[in-house]
Design an enzyme around this catalytic site. Structure first.
Site, PDB file in Angstrom:
ATOM      1  N   PRO A  12       0.792  -1.230   0.000  1.00 30.19           N
ATOM      2  CG  PRO A  12      -0.892  -1.555   1.577  1.00 30.19           C
ATOM      3  CD  PRO A  12       0.370  -2.164   1.041  1.00 30.19           C
ATOM      4  CG  ASN A  13      -0.363   4.293   1.198  1.00 30.69           C
ATOM      5  OD1 ASN A  13      -1.317   4.821   0.637  1.00 30.69           O
ATOM      6  ND2 ASN A  13      -0.468   3.739   2.389  1.00 30.69           N
ATOM      7  NE  ARG A  20       3.481   6.712   1.754  1.00 27.19           N
ATOM      8  CZ  ARG A  20       3.823   5.540   2.255  1.00 27.19           C
ATOM      9  NH1 ARG A  20       4.469   4.673   1.522  1.00 27.19           N
ATOM     10  NH2 ARG A  20       3.492   5.227   3.482  1.00 27.19           N
ATOM     11  CE1 TYR A  25       8.257   5.664   3.579  1.00 27.06           C
ATOM     12  CE2 TYR A  25       6.571   7.377   3.591  1.00 27.06           C
ATOM     13  CZ  TYR A  25       7.115   6.232   4.129  1.00 27.06           C
ATOM     14  OH  TYR A  25       6.539   5.645   5.222  1.00 27.06           O
ATOM     15  CG  ASN A  75       8.493  -1.367   0.963  1.00 27.31           C
ATOM     16  OD1 ASN A  75       7.829  -1.524   1.992  1.00 27.31           O
ATOM     17  ND2 ASN A  75       9.100  -0.234   0.667  1.00 27.31           N
ATOM     18  CB  ALA A  78       1.176   0.449   6.706  1.00 24.13           C
ATOM     19  CG  HIS A  81       4.470  -1.783  10.618  1.00 24.52           C
ATOM     20  ND1 HIS A  81       5.807  -2.103  10.766  1.00 24.52           N
ATOM     21  CD2 HIS A  81       4.433  -0.766   9.709  1.00 24.52           C
ATOM     22  CE1 HIS A  81       6.538  -1.292   9.981  1.00 24.52           C
ATOM     23  NE2 HIS A  81       5.720  -0.486   9.336  1.00 24.52           N
ATOM     24  CG  ASP A  88      -0.245 -16.893   8.413  1.00 24.29           C
ATOM     25  OD1 ASP A  88       0.769 -16.807   9.148  1.00 24.29           O
ATOM     26  OD2 ASP A  88      -1.393 -17.083   8.851  1.00 24.29           O
ATOM     27  CD  GLU A  99      10.544  -6.918   6.583  1.00 24.81           C
ATOM     28  OE1 GLU A  99      10.923  -8.001   7.083  1.00 24.81           O
ATOM     29  OE2 GLU A  99      10.008  -6.020   7.253  1.00 24.81           O
ATOM     30  CG  HIS A 101      10.879  -1.676   5.543  1.00 24.47           C
ATOM     31  ND1 HIS A 101       9.526  -1.694   5.290  1.00 24.47           N
ATOM     32  CD2 HIS A 101      11.167  -2.824   6.192  1.00 24.47           C
ATOM     33  CE1 HIS A 101       9.021  -2.810   5.781  1.00 24.47           C
ATOM     34  NE2 HIS A 101       9.984  -3.518   6.336  1.00 24.47           N
ATOM     35  CG  LEU A 102      11.645   3.012  -0.061  1.00 20.79           C
ATOM     36  CD1 LEU A 102      10.302   3.623  -0.432  1.00 20.79           C
ATOM     37  CD2 LEU A 102      12.663   3.256  -1.146  1.00 20.79           C
ATOM     38  NE  ARG A 108       9.291   6.740   9.181  1.00 25.33           N
ATOM     39  CZ  ARG A 108       8.410   6.504   8.204  1.00 25.33           C
ATOM     40  NH1 ARG A 108       8.602   5.496   7.363  1.00 25.33           N
ATOM     41  NH2 ARG A 108       7.358   7.269   8.064  1.00 25.33           N
ATOM     42  NE  ARG A 112       6.196   4.915  10.271  1.00 22.36           N
ATOM     43  CZ  ARG A 112       5.151   4.975   9.451  1.00 22.36           C
ATOM     44  NH1 ARG A 112       4.904   3.978   8.627  1.00 22.36           N
ATOM     45  NH2 ARG A 112       4.357   6.027   9.442  1.00 22.36           N
TER      46      ARG A 112
HETATM   47  C1  DQA Z   1       7.910   1.551   4.470  1.00 21.84           C
HETATM   48  C2  DQA Z   1       7.830   1.772   5.969  1.00 21.84           C
HETATM   49  C3  DQA Z   1       6.444   1.494   6.487  1.00 21.84           C
HETATM   50  O1  DQA Z   1       6.385   1.702   7.884  1.00 21.84           O
HETATM   51  C4  DQA Z   1       5.444   2.414   5.817  1.00 21.84           C
HETATM   52  O2  DQA Z   1       4.140   2.111   6.248  1.00 21.84           O
HETATM   53  C5  DQA Z   1       5.525   2.367   4.347  1.00 21.84           C
HETATM   54  C6  DQA Z   1       6.853   2.357   3.729  1.00 21.84           C
HETATM   55  C7  DQA Z   1       9.280   1.967   3.889  1.00 21.84           C
HETATM   56  O3  DQA Z   1       9.530   1.623   2.732  1.00 21.84           O
HETATM   57  O4  DQA Z   1      10.063   2.644   4.565  1.00 21.84           O
HETATM   58  O5  DQA Z   1       4.526   2.427   3.631  1.00 21.84           O
HETATM   59  O6  DQA Z   1       7.731   0.173   4.194  1.00 21.84           O
END
Ligand code: DQA
Length: 153
Positions: A12-13, A20, A25, A75, A78, A81, A88, A99, A101-102, A108, A112
């Site tokens: 998501p996002n 964003r 980011y 990635n 959210a 978390h 699963d 995994e 994360h940017l 943070r 997170r």
């Molecule tokens: C993220 C970190 C997450 O906590 C956040 O919800 C994101 C982006 C990152 O790439 O840093 O959407 O996964």
């Protein structure tokens, strides 16, 4: 043997990277990151998938092994978390997963700092911005014998 095939999955996002919260980011869009990844790993067959929907991500992951995908970079946004369902799905995949994360999720908000998926993945990369995707692909290529670890360009 065919080319190594890897999936790069965003939750998501993450389709709105660049627009964003750029202070958090960065200004780089996903198409720009993707173009850079494809250029860095010409010998690897990369496919990208992004969804804002947990179920769509799980449906996509379920189909990967049947299509010859050998490893996954994800990635989860959210969902990292919150989602036991995604955790699963990753645990059941039977493929190595990295995994990404940017941002440094440990620097943070407290929520997170807990990743539900971390215990079921091969490894985690957090805090290196878009470079994290490249590092993750490189790690999978080293493990799976893709030859090209992206050091060349
Ligand atoms: C993220 C970190 C997450 O906590 C956040 O919800 C994101 C982006 C990152 O790439 O840093 O959407 O996964």
């Amino acid at each position: 043997m065919g080319r190594l095939r890897l999936a790069v999955v965003n939750g998501p996002n993450l389709g709105r990277l660049g627009r964003r919260e750029p202070a958090v980011y960065g200004q780089t869009t996903w198409p720009e990151i993707w173009a850079e990844l494809c250029a860095a790993f010409p010998d690897i067959e990369l496919e990208a998938f992004q969804s804002n929907h947990e179920g769509a991500l799980i449906d996509y992951l379920e189909g990967l092994a049947d299509r010859g995908v050998a490893g996954v970079v994800i990635n989860p946004g959210a969902l990292t978390h919150q989602s036991y369902a995604l955790r699963d799905a990753l645990a059941a995949l039977g493929l190595p997963v990295v995994e990404v994360h940017l941002t440094n999720v440990y620097a943070r908000e407290a929520f997170r700092a807990r990743s539900l998926v971390a215990p079921v993945v091969w490894g985690q990369i957090s805090g290196f911005g878009p470079l994290g995707y490249r590092l993750a692909i490189s790690a999978l290529a080293a493990r799976l014998g893709g030859g090209d670890t992206g050091g060349g360009s």
